[in-house]
Design a protein around this motif. Sequence first.
Motif, short mmCIF file in Angstrom:
data_model
loop_
_atom_site.label_atom_id
_atom_site.label_comp_id
_atom_site.label_asym_id
_atom_site.label_seq_id
_atom_site.Cartn_x
_atom_site.Cartn_y
_atom_site.Cartn_z
N PRO A 175 0.84 -1.20 0.00
CA PRO A 175 0.00 0.00 0.00
C PRO A 175 0.87 1.25 0.00
O PRO A 175 2.00 1.23 0.51
CB PRO A 175 -0.78 -0.11 1.31
CG PRO A 175 -0.48 -1.43 1.88
CD PRO A 175 0.71 -2.00 1.21
N ARG A 176 0.35 2.33 -0.55
CA ARG A 176 1.08 3.60 -0.55
C ARG A 176 1.36 4.00 0.90
O ARG A 176 0.46 3.97 1.74
CB ARG A 176 0.22 4.66 -1.23
CG ARG A 176 0.95 5.96 -1.47
CD ARG A 176 0.15 6.84 -2.39
NE ARG A 176 -1.19 7.16 -1.90
CZ ARG A 176 -1.77 8.35 -2.02
NH1 ARG A 176 -1.14 9.32 -2.63
NH2 ARG A 176 -2.98 8.55 -1.57
N PRO A 177 2.62 4.37 1.22
CA PRO A 177 2.93 4.70 2.61
C PRO A 177 2.24 5.99 3.04
O PRO A 177 2.04 6.88 2.23
CB PRO A 177 4.45 4.88 2.60
CG PRO A 177 4.82 5.12 1.18
CD PRO A 177 3.77 4.52 0.33
N ASN A 178 1.91 6.07 4.33
CA ASN A 178 1.31 7.33 4.78
C ASN A 178 2.33 8.21 5.48
O ASN A 178 2.00 9.21 6.09
CB ASN A 178 0.08 7.08 5.68
CG ASN A 178 0.45 6.22 6.86
OD1 ASN A 178 1.65 5.99 7.11
ND2 ASN A 178 -0.53 5.74 7.60
N THR A 179 3.61 7.86 5.33
CA THR A 179 4.67 8.73 5.83
C THR A 179 5.35 9.37 4.62
O THR A 179 5.30 8.83 3.52
CB THR A 179 5.71 7.94 6.64
OG1 THR A 179 6.86 8.76 6.82
CG2 THR A 179 6.14 6.68 5.92
N PHE A 180 5.96 10.51 4.82
CA PHE A 180 6.63 11.14 3.69
C PHE A 180 8.15 11.12 3.85
O PHE A 180 8.86 11.72 3.06
CB PHE A 180 6.12 12.57 3.48
CG PHE A 180 6.34 13.50 4.62
CD1 PHE A 180 7.54 14.17 4.75
CD2 PHE A 180 5.34 13.69 5.57
CE1 PHE A 180 7.75 15.03 5.81
CE2 PHE A 180 5.56 14.54 6.64
CZ PHE A 180 6.75 15.22 6.76
N GLU A 181 8.65 10.40 4.86
CA GLU A 181 10.10 10.33 5.02
C GLU A 181 10.60 8.98 4.53
O GLU A 181 9.98 7.95 4.80
CB GLU A 181 10.47 10.51 6.49
CG GLU A 181 11.96 10.63 6.69
CD GLU A 181 12.31 11.02 8.13
OE1 GLU A 181 11.94 12.12 8.55
OE2 GLU A 181 12.95 10.22 8.81
N GLN A 182 11.67 9.01 3.77
CA GLN A 182 12.28 7.76 3.29
C GLN A 182 13.74 7.75 3.68
O GLN A 182 14.37 8.80 3.76
CB GLN A 182 12.25 7.69 1.76
CG GLN A 182 11.00 7.14 1.16
CD GLN A 182 11.17 6.89 -0.34
OE1 GLN A 182 12.19 7.22 -0.94
NE2 GLN A 182 10.16 6.29 -0.93
#
Length: 245
Positions: A175-182
């Motif tokens: 699923p698309r992650p709900n965090t924006f940090e990688q």
Amino acid sequence: MVSQEPREDRERLDEQVAYYRARAPRYDDWWLRSSDYALDPGRKAEWDAEVARLETAVDDLRPEGSVLELACGTGLWTRRLSRHAEHVVAVDSSPEAIERNRERTKGCVEYVLADIFSWEPREHYDVVFFSFWLSHVPPDRFAAFWGLVRRSLAPGGRAIFIDNLWGDGTRPAAPRPNTFEQARTDAGNGRRYRIVKVFYEPGELTGALEGLGWHAEIGATGRSFLLGWARPVTPSSSSRRGTPG
Ligand SMILES: C[S@@+](CC[C@H](N)C(=O)[O-])C[C@H]1O[C@@H](n2cnc3c(N)ncnc32)[C@H](O)[C@@H]1O
């Protein structure tokens, strides 16, 4: 507009700058799907076909006149823009990327070494272009970034942009992650960098831009890329509705 910068936010943005500086010599491998970024033959053929569709679609949008390219990188798109435009000004925070970009465009582009989050345009442009950049803007800077784009545009001007879609088949199905940090470890120096990466869907991005007073038309070229254009429909961003996802 320089907002107050929480230290944590600035550190991550600095890490993102450092990551792309270190990765500049091998950045094109990702786009060309060579070396560490190679795909199996079937997926590579699909990728190449979608890249070709994306290039044609950008040509069809006719980025003509004076063009500002934000986060120009090594010039994968700058060279293409320079075929359409009368004049291109290209901004990036990586001297290593700009050096490669300059080699590609052979001197017909004006470069600015700057941090987009503190840079202000000195003139107005018919087109503001950014590829694989919007996803690196933290959600709480989304509205301010579009404010910069708005201030950069001449009357009647447009923004044209490209970015990654999440479900592009180059990552494990999830699923698309709900965090924006990688966390990224592919800069070639063994270091781990924290970067920002937000995967937008065309519909949600269109809605977010409408909320900021833009008319936007955004679609997908297949399963890898989002492509869109937007123009301001209100003189100011007083109708802000917030930031997406
Ligand atoms: C994903 S790359 C995209 C490069 C290019 N637009 C392309 O499509 O190949 C992101 C670019 O943003 C630049 N960048 C990262 N943080 C930046 C910042 N704060 N200000 C200006 N450029 C930045 C990097 O140096 C890198 O060239």
